[in-house]
Design an enzyme around this catalytic site. Structure first.
Site, PDB file in Angstrom:
ATOM      1  N   ARG A   1       0.814  -1.222   0.000  1.00 37.63           N
ATOM      2  CA  ARG A   1       0.000   0.000   0.000  1.00 37.63           C
ATOM      3  C   ARG A   1       0.839   1.260   0.000  1.00 37.63           C
ATOM      4  O   ARG A   1       0.329   2.347  -0.251  1.00 37.63           O
ATOM      5  CB  ARG A   1      -0.901   0.008   1.240  1.00 37.63           C
ATOM      6  CG  ARG A   1      -1.870  -1.144   1.208  1.00 37.63           C
ATOM      7  CD  ARG A   1      -2.661  -1.220   2.469  1.00 37.63           C
ATOM      8  NE  ARG A   1      -3.557  -0.066   2.559  1.00 37.63           N
ATOM      9  CZ  ARG A   1      -4.609  -0.021   3.335  1.00 37.63           C
ATOM     10  NH1 ARG A   1      -4.901  -1.040   4.103  1.00 37.63           N
ATOM     11  NH2 ARG A   1      -5.370   1.046   3.373  1.00 37.63           N
TER      12      ARG A   1
ATOM     13  N   LYS B   1       3.454 -19.582   8.118  1.00 45.36           N
ATOM     14  CA  LYS B   1       2.660 -19.636   9.337  1.00 45.36           C
ATOM     15  C   LYS B   1       2.371 -18.241   9.912  1.00 45.36           C
ATOM     16  O   LYS B   1       3.151 -17.342   9.638  1.00 45.36           O
ATOM     17  CB  LYS B   1       3.342 -20.518  10.385  1.00 45.36           C
ATOM     18  CG  LYS B   1       4.568 -19.863  11.049  1.00 45.36           C
ATOM     19  CD  LYS B   1       5.051 -20.684  12.195  1.00 45.36           C
ATOM     20  CE  LYS B   1       4.594 -20.144  13.508  1.00 45.36           C
ATOM     21  NZ  LYS B   1       5.361 -18.971  14.019  1.00 45.36           N
TER      22      LYS B   1
ATOM     23  N   HIS C   1       9.823 -22.299   8.255  1.00 45.77           N
ATOM     24  CA  HIS C   1      11.209 -21.925   7.969  1.00 45.77           C
ATOM     25  C   HIS C   1      12.214 -22.862   8.649  1.00 45.77           C
ATOM     26  O   HIS C   1      13.372 -22.894   8.294  1.00 45.77           O
ATOM     27  CB  HIS C   1      11.467 -20.446   8.279  1.00 45.77           C
ATOM     28  CG  HIS C   1      11.669 -20.148   9.734  1.00 45.77           C
ATOM     29  ND1 HIS C   1      10.635 -19.951  10.601  1.00 45.77           N
ATOM     30  CD2 HIS C   1      12.793 -20.011  10.464  1.00 45.77           C
ATOM     31  CE1 HIS C   1      11.114 -19.709  11.811  1.00 45.77           C
ATOM     32  NE2 HIS C   1      12.430 -19.722  11.763  1.00 45.77           N
TER      33      HIS C   1
ATOM     34  N   LYS D   1      16.232 -24.870   7.241  1.00 48.22           N
ATOM     35  CA  LYS D   1      17.545 -24.876   7.903  1.00 48.22           C
ATOM     36  C   LYS D   1      18.342 -26.074   7.395  1.00 48.22           C
ATOM     37  O   LYS D   1      17.866 -27.216   7.417  1.00 48.22           O
ATOM     38  CB  LYS D   1      17.376 -24.939   9.426  1.00 48.22           C
ATOM     39  CG  LYS D   1      16.739 -23.660   9.984  1.00 48.22           C
ATOM     40  CD  LYS D   1      16.681 -23.692  11.489  1.00 48.22           C
ATOM     41  CE  LYS D   1      15.781 -22.592  12.057  1.00 48.22           C
ATOM     42  NZ  LYS D   1      16.350 -21.254  12.039  1.00 48.22           N
TER      43      LYS D   1
ATOM     44  N   ASP E   1       2.570 -20.966  18.765  1.00 51.73           N
ATOM     45  CA  ASP E   1       3.602 -20.299  17.972  1.00 51.73           C
ATOM     46  C   ASP E   1       4.661 -21.291  17.469  1.00 51.73           C
ATOM     47  O   ASP E   1       5.188 -21.134  16.376  1.00 51.73           O
ATOM     48  CB  ASP E   1       4.271 -19.227  18.852  1.00 51.73           C
ATOM     49  CG  ASP E   1       5.266 -18.366  18.089  1.00 51.73           C
ATOM     50  OD1 ASP E   1       4.970 -18.026  16.923  1.00 51.73           O
ATOM     51  OD2 ASP E   1       6.328 -18.024  18.648  1.00 51.73           O
TER      52      ASP E   1
ATOM     53  N   HIS F   1       7.012 -25.832  14.003  1.00 50.35           N
ATOM     54  CA  HIS F   1       8.449 -26.110  14.026  1.00 50.35           C
ATOM     55  C   HIS F   1       8.823 -27.391  14.797  1.00 50.35           C
ATOM     56  O   HIS F   1       9.588 -28.210  14.312  1.00 50.35           O
ATOM     57  CB  HIS F   1       9.213 -24.938  14.643  1.00 50.35           C
ATOM     58  CG  HIS F   1       8.903 -23.620  14.005  1.00 50.35           C
ATOM     59  ND1 HIS F   1       8.657 -23.475  12.662  1.00 50.35           N
ATOM     60  CD2 HIS F   1       8.792 -22.369  14.526  1.00 50.35           C
ATOM     61  CE1 HIS F   1       8.422 -22.199  12.385  1.00 50.35           C
ATOM     62  NE2 HIS F   1       8.495 -21.508  13.507  1.00 50.35           N
TER      63      HIS F   1
HETATM   64  C1  BG6 Z   1       8.866 -18.035  14.547  1.00 47.62           C
HETATM   65  C2  BG6 Z   1       8.131 -17.703  15.817  1.00 47.62           C
HETATM   66  O1  BG6 Z   1       8.080 -18.875  13.743  1.00 47.62           O
HETATM   67  O2  BG6 Z   1      10.081 -18.703  14.872  1.00 47.62           O
HETATM   68  C3  BG6 Z   1       9.003 -16.830  16.713  1.00 47.62           C
HETATM   69  O3  BG6 Z   1       6.924 -17.009  15.504  1.00 47.62           O
HETATM   70  C4  BG6 Z   1      10.338 -17.485  16.950  1.00 47.62           C
HETATM   71  O4  BG6 Z   1       8.355 -16.556  17.949  1.00 47.62           O
HETATM   72  C5  BG6 Z   1      10.985 -17.911  15.638  1.00 47.62           C
HETATM   73  O5  BG6 Z   1      11.167 -16.536  17.600  1.00 47.62           O
HETATM   74  C6  BG6 Z   1      12.220 -18.742  15.888  1.00 47.62           C
HETATM   75  O6  BG6 Z   1      12.903 -18.952  14.682  1.00 47.62           O
HETATM   76  P1  BG6 Z   1      14.491 -19.109  14.637  1.00 47.62           P
HETATM   77  O7  BG6 Z   1      14.794 -19.416  13.208  1.00 47.62           O
HETATM   78  O8  BG6 Z   1      15.054 -17.805  15.120  1.00 47.62           O
HETATM   79  O9  BG6 Z   1      14.805 -20.234  15.561  1.00 47.62           O
END
Ligand code: BG6
Length: 517
Positions: free
Chosen positions: A61, A168, A198, A202, A255, A260
């Protein structure tokens, strides 16, 4: 670049350039774009992996022209690239960056987008493939996809591909996740949807597959006959930062766990797939997640722990406020910042092997580790050599930091008396393979451009993740916590987290290679 099924350039035996495409980012003015996506594109460019015909088209935007958008990216890039900036490649990438101002909820944005994409494809002589990345707040996921479809932008009729990446949170619970999947499936086929976790980007997570399935000494003992239990820890030293409104609604369990931590568990516990094809790998992950026994309400009380940090001191001596004192957090907040679970997988391989999962904010260090503890060797032979017990062998898969693999075993202490000591064998990825600049998104973007969905989550993974945590969320919701805050910032979480293992005669393994461990 999942590394396991990467297209290779036959002449040089190295990964080849991704097929040509236009990369459209919704939310181009936001944090994810500047911190991760654009730096990852730069890193792909320096590795020679970006398509020969490529353009970035940002949609947001803000009132940017193409030029102003390029200047904005140029101001931000150095901080987030994770290594040296290659000025020549960066200038080339900037020259291929464009911008479209628009409201995500207005249909006319999508009509202009279609025209702009048509124009860029013609001008650059690209193949017509488009990749849409939704780097927006999640409330827009279910709004953007149908509008893209209505504008004809998800149709692959012309023989080119159209793909959508989202990240997510995929819903807030099982019902909202199902609703989001339904909306997406009305707009496109499942194989056009790339859901990013994500953690799967890794490198060391991907290496777990290589470790397990490319080494003949590992698999034969990877089961309940040899393994006593598994611990998965994702510890963070950061607090809630500036994400109060999201985090107050989410909490540590939502979260981190359905996404993860369960992604890590699936990689550790899955059966060998028939091939590294996306569906073969994901079918196995889905199967093992489905084999996790749902916790009954009674089990939630004994197999789960929640915590919230109070004020405390970090290992470097910094005093930090408690969660309830952070900006934007309610003074009586019941949101958990720590969660631990004991899960059991109902399968032939894992019968009777507990999987302990824990994650928390404001713990003494930032580390992600999987520790596999083997059963003890029969001790009779060494009864005179050790006072208490022979230490079990422990395999540690370090995801971050200091990516690597460690194995502890018993050795004889030199000298006349038969004494045993525990020694560590350690392998560090950086020492062997060096390290190159990365944000964690390079592999995922490259794989998506190549149509390799192995490292992305399917609709069924998302739903089974919520099915596993929902019984816990229900009980936690029905029984508000009475002891929050129950751990001081800078400590390893609430005492109940220790009891979860102690009541089984076990204990969390302290982080060996991180600060505060
Ligand atoms: C995110 C969470 O998905 O992953 C965060 O929303 C968290 O709260 C983060 O800090 C951690 O990712 P990484 O790659 O820093 O371990």
């Amino acid at each position: 670049m999942s590394g396991l099924a990467t297209p290779l350039d036959p002449a040089q035996d190295r990964p080849s350039r991704a097929p040509s495409c236009i990369f459209v980012i919704f939310g181009a003015g936001g944090d994810l774009t500047r911190r991760k996506l654009v730096p990852a594109l730069h890193n792909l460019a320096i590795q020679g992996l970006l398509p020969a015909c490529f353009a970035l088209l940002g949609v947001d935007r803000m009132d940017f022209t193409d030029q102003a958008f390029r200047e904005h990216l140029d101001r931000e890039i150095r901080e987030f690239v994770g290594g040296e900036l290659d000025d020549t490649r960066w200038r080339e990438l900037l020259a291929r960056s464009h911008y479209l101002r628009g409201d995500f909820l207005q249909m006319e944005t999508y009509q202009r987008l279609a025209t702009r994409l048509g124009g860029l494809n013609l001008e650059l002589d690209c193949a017509g493939n488009d990749l849409f990345y939704l780097a927006t707040p999640p409330r827009f996921f279910g709004e953007i996809a149908p509008r893209l479809a209505q504008a004809g932008l998800t149709s692959e009729e012309g023989g080119y591909w159209r793909r959508l990446i989202i990240e997510k949170p995929f819903g807030h619970d099982l019902e909202s996740a199902r609703a989001l999947n339904r909306i997406l499936h009305e707009c496109m086929r499942e194989d056009q949807i790339y859901r990013i976790d994500h953690y799967l980007g890794k490198e060391t997570v991907q290496n777990i597959l290589a470790y397990r399935f490319a080494n003949s000494t590992v698999e034969p003992i990877w089961n309940h006959r040899y393994i006593d239990h598994v611990q998965i820890t994702v510890a963070e030293s950061l607090g809630v930062e500036n994400r109060a409104s999201y985090y107050e609604e989410a909490g540590a369990l939502r979260d981190m766990v359905p996404n993860h931590l369960l992604a890590l568990l699936a990689v550790i516990a899955m059966e060998p797939p028939n091939s590294f094809g996306a569906d073969e790998v994901r079918d196995e992950q889905s199967k093992v997640l489905r084999a996790i026994q749902p916790l009954s309400p009674e089990e939630v009380l004994t197999h789960s722990v929640r915590g919230q940090y109070g004020p405390g001191i970090l290992p470097d001596g910094t005093r930090v406020p408690g969660y309830r004192q952070e900006p934007g957090i309610a003074a009586d907040s019941r949101t958990e910042t720590y969660a631990a679970l004991r899960l059991q997988i109902d399968s032939w391989r894992w019968a009777g092997v507990p999987f302990y999962l824990r994650t928390g904010k404001r713990l003494p260090g930032r580390f992600t580790e999987i520790m596999v503890e083997y059963r003890q060797a029969p001790t009779a032979l060494f009864r005179r050599a050790v006072k208490h017990r022979v230490s079990p062998n422990r395999l540690t898969l370090r995801i971050q930091p200091n990516e690597g693999i460690g194995l502890s075993f018993n050795a004889k202490v030199p000298g006349p008396s038969p004494r045993l000591g525990v020694v560590e064998m350690d392998f560090s990825y950086a020492d062997y393979f060096g390290s190159r600049p990365h944000t964690g998104y390079e592999t995922l973007l490259y794989d998506c451009m190549n149509g390799d969905a192995t490292l992305f989550k399917r609709a069924d993974h998302i739903e089974v993740g919520w099915e596993i945590v929902e019984p816990v969320l229900d009980v936690w919701q029905a029984l508000p916590p009475r002891d929050f805050p129950n751990y001081a910032a800078g400590t390893w979480g609430p005492e109940a987290g220790e009891r979860l293992l102690r009541s089984d005669g076990r204990s969390w393994r302290p982080c060996s290679l991180c600060e505060g461990g």
